[in-house]
Enzyme design. Structure first.
Site, PDB file in Angstrom:
ATOM      1  N   GLY A  14       0.822  -1.215   0.000  1.00  0.00           N
ATOM      2  CA  GLY A  14       0.000   0.000   0.000  1.00  0.00           C
ATOM      3  C   GLY A  14       0.854   1.263   0.000  1.00  0.00           C
ATOM      4  O   GLY A  14       2.086   1.215  -0.125  1.00  0.00           O
ATOM      5  N   ILE A  16       1.559   3.847   2.338  1.00  0.00           N
ATOM      6  CA  ILE A  16       2.568   4.083   3.387  1.00  0.00           C
ATOM      7  C   ILE A  16       3.445   2.844   3.544  1.00  0.00           C
ATOM      8  O   ILE A  16       4.653   2.935   3.742  1.00  0.00           O
ATOM      9  CB  ILE A  16       1.889   4.478   4.717  1.00  0.00           C
ATOM     10  CG1 ILE A  16       0.960   5.672   4.485  1.00  0.00           C
ATOM     11  CG2 ILE A  16       2.929   4.821   5.780  1.00  0.00           C
ATOM     12  CD1 ILE A  16       0.022   5.983   5.630  1.00  0.00           C
ATOM     13  N   ASN A  36      -3.319  -8.342   0.493  1.00  0.00           N
ATOM     14  CA  ASN A  36      -4.294  -9.050  -0.359  1.00  0.00           C
ATOM     15  C   ASN A  36      -4.639  -8.239  -1.610  1.00  0.00           C
ATOM     16  O   ASN A  36      -5.517  -8.617  -2.363  1.00  0.00           O
ATOM     17  CB  ASN A  36      -5.564  -9.426   0.428  1.00  0.00           C
ATOM     18  CG  ASN A  36      -6.380  -8.213   0.817  1.00  0.00           C
ATOM     19  OD1 ASN A  36      -5.970  -7.079   0.575  1.00  0.00           O
ATOM     20  ND2 ASN A  36      -7.538  -8.442   1.415  1.00  0.00           N
ATOM     21  N   THR A 130      -7.601  10.658  13.438  1.00  0.00           N
ATOM     22  CA  THR A 130      -9.066  10.649  13.455  1.00  0.00           C
ATOM     23  C   THR A 130      -9.586  10.264  14.845  1.00  0.00           C
ATOM     24  O   THR A 130     -10.722  10.607  15.197  1.00  0.00           O
ATOM     25  CB  THR A 130      -9.603   9.720  12.339  1.00  0.00           C
ATOM     26  OG1 THR A 130     -10.928  10.080  12.039  1.00  0.00           O
ATOM     27  CG2 THR A 130      -9.525   8.262  12.704  1.00  0.00           C
ATOM     28  N   TYR A 153     -14.911   3.878  10.648  1.00  0.00           N
ATOM     29  CA  TYR A 153     -13.456   3.838  10.455  1.00  0.00           C
ATOM     30  C   TYR A 153     -12.728   4.357  11.701  1.00  0.00           C
ATOM     31  O   TYR A 153     -11.829   3.713  12.246  1.00  0.00           O
ATOM     32  CB  TYR A 153     -13.051   4.658   9.221  1.00  0.00           C
ATOM     33  CG  TYR A 153     -11.596   5.022   9.212  1.00  0.00           C
ATOM     34  CD1 TYR A 153     -10.622   4.045   9.002  1.00  0.00           C
ATOM     35  CD2 TYR A 153     -11.168   6.334   9.446  1.00  0.00           C
ATOM     36  CE1 TYR A 153      -9.274   4.367   9.031  1.00  0.00           C
ATOM     37  CE2 TYR A 153      -9.834   6.664   9.483  1.00  0.00           C
ATOM     38  CZ  TYR A 153      -8.881   5.675   9.272  1.00  0.00           C
ATOM     39  OH  TYR A 153      -7.557   5.996   9.320  1.00  0.00           O
ATOM     40  N   LEU A 204      -7.488  14.882  -0.548  1.00  0.00           N
ATOM     41  CA  LEU A 204      -7.220  16.160  -1.203  1.00  0.00           C
ATOM     42  C   LEU A 204      -6.107  16.086  -2.257  1.00  0.00           C
ATOM     43  O   LEU A 204      -6.313  16.477  -3.416  1.00  0.00           O
ATOM     44  CB  LEU A 204      -6.849  17.208  -0.129  1.00  0.00           C
ATOM     45  CG  LEU A 204      -6.433  18.573  -0.661  1.00  0.00           C
ATOM     46  CD1 LEU A 204      -7.572  19.252  -1.404  1.00  0.00           C
ATOM     47  CD2 LEU A 204      -5.953  19.462   0.483  1.00  0.00           C
ATOM     48  N   ARG A 235      -5.379  21.066   8.204  1.00  0.00           N
ATOM     49  CA  ARG A 235      -4.844  19.741   8.523  1.00  0.00           C
ATOM     50  C   ARG A 235      -3.327  19.832   8.661  1.00  0.00           C
ATOM     51  O   ARG A 235      -2.715  20.770   8.180  1.00  0.00           O
ATOM     52  CB  ARG A 235      -5.139  18.737   7.385  1.00  0.00           C
ATOM     53  CG  ARG A 235      -6.600  18.460   7.141  1.00  0.00           C
ATOM     54  CD  ARG A 235      -7.187  17.585   8.241  1.00  0.00           C
ATOM     55  NE  ARG A 235      -8.573  17.259   7.955  1.00  0.00           N
ATOM     56  CZ  ARG A 235      -9.609  18.032   8.251  1.00  0.00           C
ATOM     57  NH1 ARG A 235      -9.419  19.190   8.856  1.00  0.00           N
ATOM     58  NH2 ARG A 235     -10.840  17.651   7.960  1.00  0.00           N
ATOM     59  N   PRO A 298     -19.670  16.454   4.774  1.00  0.00           N
ATOM     60  CA  PRO A 298     -20.162  15.955   6.067  1.00  0.00           C
ATOM     61  C   PRO A 298     -19.079  15.152   6.788  1.00  0.00           C
ATOM     62  O   PRO A 298     -18.369  14.365   6.162  1.00  0.00           O
ATOM     63  CB  PRO A 298     -21.334  15.046   5.685  1.00  0.00           C
ATOM     64  CG  PRO A 298     -21.736  15.489   4.318  1.00  0.00           C
ATOM     65  CD  PRO A 298     -20.495  16.007   3.646  1.00  0.00           C
TER      66      PRO A 298
END
Ligand code: UD1
Length: 344
Positions: A14, A16, A36, A130, A153, A204, A235, A298
């Site tokens: 992936g 990172i 996977n 988060t 999440y 973004l 952020r 949202p």
């Protein structure tokens, strides 16, 4: 000192994960990838070979499959694990909560059981800022309260942290590092690996670079009526290469610290608004970003950035790259994708 050479990297193909593989190899570790490929692309494996000159062993199955995981441990006998494998789209998690509970929680529990069975005591876990929700005070430290999460999440990240803490408490030979990422962006300097979002990007920077590349018509800035200096959300953007290095530093820390579970914020330690990101991109690349201001998205928090003092002091880690570097590298990566005919 604990022996630590072979590291299993779940989700190693992936975004990172792949950058961390590069750093592990450069630091003398022997990574093994488990992925996977549900949200990653096999082409990254060629990219890793081109950058490192090393062929990393790759296992292709779901981390929640405990039987296969046990077999992998028998064959590879890793000294530690970096666990990236998880789903991470906030909006998708609201629509498909069970997918998130299975992929993020069940796979973690399977992994911890296998770590216990094989007496492998070292874990580095990918968590997220988060978990803080919209903080009352900024910047957030690791002591800032973890607020009730609006998305499945976010909740899986909170629960995962708790599961790992409980496991370390119950099994004192076990050690873990929980890394709360802020907003990882950018790509390897070579442009050979980077973020490859499937379909329309949610985040973004992938959306921004696809817009500049002509794949998307325009970027929508989600709201300019927040209580921030320019009205857009703030952020803490961190270059993925800096973030990757923190995982290697975490392994170094684990070698010296048995029986502990520590959490670290990983960001740049400063906030940038969406409009500042657009301006920095234009300054760093000389390109113009076509954007419009739209409605708020949202679930977005208004502003968040990290206090990274703890990671700097304890992990001896410090960011070396800035926002402009990350945006330049993200654009370089996007141009490589265009050159290769890849329009995700
Ligand atoms: C969130 C989480 C992060 C998690 C990530 C997973 C927070 C604070 N951050 O990141 O921990 O790992 O989801 O996906 O909960 N934006 C636009 N236009 C766009 C896309 C984004 O204006 O087309 C804005 C967003 O409103 C936000 C900023 O850009 O202010 C960053 O958004 P994004 O890249 O999606 O990341 P987060 O939502 O911050």
């Amino acid at each position: 000192m604990v022996r630590m050479k072979k590291i299993l990297v779940t989700g190693g193909a992936g975004y990172i994960g792949s950058h961390t593989i590069v750093d592990l190899i450069a630091s003398g570790y022997e990574p093994v990838i488990l992925d996977n490929f549900s949200n990653s692309d096999r082409r990254v494996l060629d990219g890793l070979f081109r950058i490192t000159g090393k062929q990393v062993p790759v296992y292709d199955f779901d981390c929640a499959d405990k039987e296969k995981l046990s077999k992998l441990f028998l064959v590879e006998n890793p000294d530690g694990v970096i666990h990236f494998a998880a789903d991470k789209a906030v909006g998708e998690s609201v629509s498909f909560p069970l997918k998130y509970y299975r992929n993020n929680i069940v796979s973690l529990v399977s992994l911890l059981e296998v770590l216990k069975d094989f007496s492998v005591p070292n874990l580095v876990f990918s968590s997220s800022c988060t978990v803080y929700g919209q903080p009352d005070n900024l910047p957030v430290t690791e002591e800032s309260p973890v607020k009730e999460s609006p998305s499945p999440y976010g909740y899986t990240m909170q629960v995962s942290e708790r599961i790992i803490r409980d496991t370390v408490y119950a099994h004192p030979a076990f050690s873990a590092v929980l890394l709360r990422y802020f907003n990882p962006i950018g790509a390897h300097r070579s442009g050979i690996i980077g973020e490859l979002p499937f379909g329309v990007p949610n985040n973004l920077v992938p959306f921004l670079v696809q817009t500049v590349a002509g794949i998307r018509d325009h970027l929508t800035v989600y709201g300019n009526d927040y209580s921030t200096p320019d009205g857009s959300c703030i952020r803490d953007y961190i270059h993925v290469v800096d973030l990757a290095r923190a995982h290697v530093q975490s392994l170094e820390w684990l070698k010296e610290n048995n029986g502990q579970c520590e959490v670290f914020n990983l960001g740049q330690g400063r906030g940038h608004s969406v409009l500042e990101v657009i301006k920095s991109f234009e300054d760093a690349t000389g390109k113009t970003v076509s954007y419009r201001v739209g409605a708020r998205r949202p679930g977005d928090v208004e502003q968040i950035w990290a206090d990274v003092t703890k990671a700097e002091e304890v992990l001896k880690w410090k960011t070396q790259l800035g926002l402009g570097d990350a945006l330049r590298d993200a654009w370089n990566w996007q141009q490589q994708l265009v050159a290769a005919g890849i329009k995700s």
